[in-house]
Design a protein around this motif. Structure first.
Motif, PDB file in Angstrom:
ATOM      1  N   ASN A  30      90.402  13.939  -7.060  1.00  0.00           N
ATOM      2  CA  ASN A  30      91.448  13.759  -8.074  1.00  0.00           C
ATOM      3  C   ASN A  30      90.915  13.207  -9.393  1.00  0.00           C
ATOM      4  O   ASN A  30      91.598  13.287 -10.407  1.00  0.00           O
ATOM      5  CB  ASN A  30      92.539  12.811  -7.561  1.00  0.00           C
ATOM      6  N   ILE A  31      89.723  12.599  -9.384  1.00  0.00           N
ATOM      7  CA  ILE A  31      89.154  11.952 -10.570  1.00  0.00           C
ATOM      8  C   ILE A  31      87.726  12.464 -10.732  1.00  0.00           C
ATOM      9  O   ILE A  31      86.866  12.165  -9.909  1.00  0.00           O
ATOM     10  CB  ILE A  31      89.158  10.419 -10.418  1.00  0.00           C
ATOM     11  N   LEU A  42      91.717  14.167 -14.657  1.00  0.00           N
ATOM     12  CA  LEU A  42      92.641  13.641 -13.658  1.00  0.00           C
ATOM     13  C   LEU A  42      93.490  14.795 -13.132  1.00  0.00           C
ATOM     14  O   LEU A  42      94.086  15.545 -13.921  1.00  0.00           O
ATOM     15  CB  LEU A  42      93.552  12.578 -14.278  1.00  0.00           C
ATOM     16  N   ASN A  52     101.345  12.569 -10.356  1.00  0.00           N
ATOM     17  CA  ASN A  52     100.375  11.632  -9.800  1.00  0.00           C
ATOM     18  C   ASN A  52     100.252  10.483 -10.794  1.00  0.00           C
ATOM     19  O   ASN A  52     100.175  10.721 -11.997  1.00  0.00           O
ATOM     20  CB  ASN A  52      98.998  12.289  -9.627  1.00  0.00           C
ATOM     21  N   ASN A  53     100.243   9.268 -10.302  1.00  0.00           N
ATOM     22  CA  ASN A  53     100.090   8.104 -11.176  1.00  0.00           C
ATOM     23  C   ASN A  53      98.695   7.521 -11.008  1.00  0.00           C
ATOM     24  O   ASN A  53      98.222   7.354  -9.888  1.00  0.00           O
ATOM     25  CB  ASN A  53     101.150   7.043 -10.871  1.00  0.00           C
ATOM     26  N   TYR A  54      98.078   7.217 -12.135  1.00  0.00           N
ATOM     27  CA  TYR A  54      96.740   6.634 -12.157  1.00  0.00           C
ATOM     28  C   TYR A  54      96.803   5.296 -12.878  1.00  0.00           C
ATOM     29  O   TYR A  54      97.456   5.167 -13.910  1.00  0.00           O
ATOM     30  CB  TYR A  54      95.762   7.559 -12.886  1.00  0.00           C
ATOM     31  N   ASP A 104      99.383   2.288 -16.598  1.00  0.00           N
ATOM     32  CA  ASP A 104      99.629   3.399 -15.686  1.00  0.00           C
ATOM     33  C   ASP A 104      99.773   4.683 -16.496  1.00  0.00           C
ATOM     34  O   ASP A 104     100.468   4.713 -17.516  1.00  0.00           O
ATOM     35  CB  ASP A 104     100.896   3.158 -14.863  1.00  0.00           C
ATOM     36  N   VAL A 131      89.409   4.042 -13.062  1.00  0.00           N
ATOM     37  CA  VAL A 131      90.602   4.854 -12.822  1.00  0.00           C
ATOM     38  C   VAL A 131      90.862   4.861 -11.328  1.00  0.00           C
ATOM     39  O   VAL A 131      89.966   5.140 -10.529  1.00  0.00           O
ATOM     40  CB  VAL A 131      90.395   6.298 -13.332  1.00  0.00           C
ATOM     41  N   ASP A 132      92.097   4.570 -10.957  1.00  0.00           N
ATOM     42  CA  ASP A 132      92.465   4.527  -9.544  1.00  0.00           C
ATOM     43  C   ASP A 132      93.767   5.304  -9.356  1.00  0.00           C
ATOM     44  O   ASP A 132      94.727   5.087 -10.095  1.00  0.00           O
ATOM     45  CB  ASP A 132      92.653   3.084  -9.094  1.00  0.00           C
ATOM     46  N   LYS A 133      93.807   6.197  -8.380  1.00  0.00           N
ATOM     47  CA  LYS A 133      95.042   6.925  -8.079  1.00  0.00           C
ATOM     48  C   LYS A 133      95.948   6.019  -7.262  1.00  0.00           C
ATOM     49  O   LYS A 133      95.530   5.468  -6.254  1.00  0.00           O
ATOM     50  CB  LYS A 133      94.738   8.209  -7.315  1.00  0.00           C
ATOM     51  N   GLU A 134      97.169   5.865  -7.738  1.00  0.00           N
ATOM     52  CA  GLU A 134      98.112   4.971  -7.047  1.00  0.00           C
ATOM     53  C   GLU A 134      98.864   5.716  -5.970  1.00  0.00           C
ATOM     54  O   GLU A 134      99.033   6.882  -5.964  1.00  0.00           O
ATOM     55  CB  GLU A 134      99.100   4.377  -8.049  1.00  0.00           C
TER      56      GLU A 134
END
Length: 134
Positions: A30-31, A42, A52-54, A104, A131-134
């Motif tokens: 995803n990243i 993303l 998708n929320n990052y 976000d 960057v982190d996918k929530e």
């Protein structure tokens, strides 16, 4: 989670993106990022109704070359992300200042390209983005 760094100084003109030269933590499917570029790709959710929320966190360090405000911001596909402005105001030449931002960022249908762009000329000393996918 993925993290990338710009650990060598860069002189950015207004509109230039920070070039990420070092991968600290590689991204997942995803990243995605390729070292030496200024964008992080993303992946969207494929559905405009459920993006998708990052969670994007940026840390920048500048060494002032003038006593004038310096600004950077996140951009998604070249468009400023609202609320993502990092503004630093040095008092004198040679001042070392740092700024942080966590925000976000939703990505809906397609893949989007995330970057940290200079709003004004920026004497960048170093920077890190996570960057982190929530």
């Amino acid at each position: 989670m993925a993290s990338y760094a710009a650990l060598t100084p860069q002189t950015l003109a207004a509109g230039d993106a920070v070039t990420w030269l070092t991968t600290i933590v590689p991204g997942c499917c995803n990243i995605q990022h390729r070292n030496g570029t200024g964008t992080v790709t993303l992946k969207g959710s494929g559905c405009c109704c459920r993006p998708n929320n990052y969670r994007v966190c940026a840390h920048v360090v500048i060494t002032a070359t003038a006593a004038a405000a310096v600004q950077l911001q996140l951009a998604l596909d070249g468009v400023a992300v609202p609320g993502s402005l990092i503004s630093l105001v040095p008092a004198a030449v040679g001042d070392v200042l740092s700024g942080d931002l966590c925000i976000d960022v939703p990505v809906d249908c397609c893949c989007s390209r995330l970057s940290v762009e200079a709003v004004t000329a920026v004497p960048l000393t170093s920077a890190v983005i996570s960057v982190d996918k929530e």
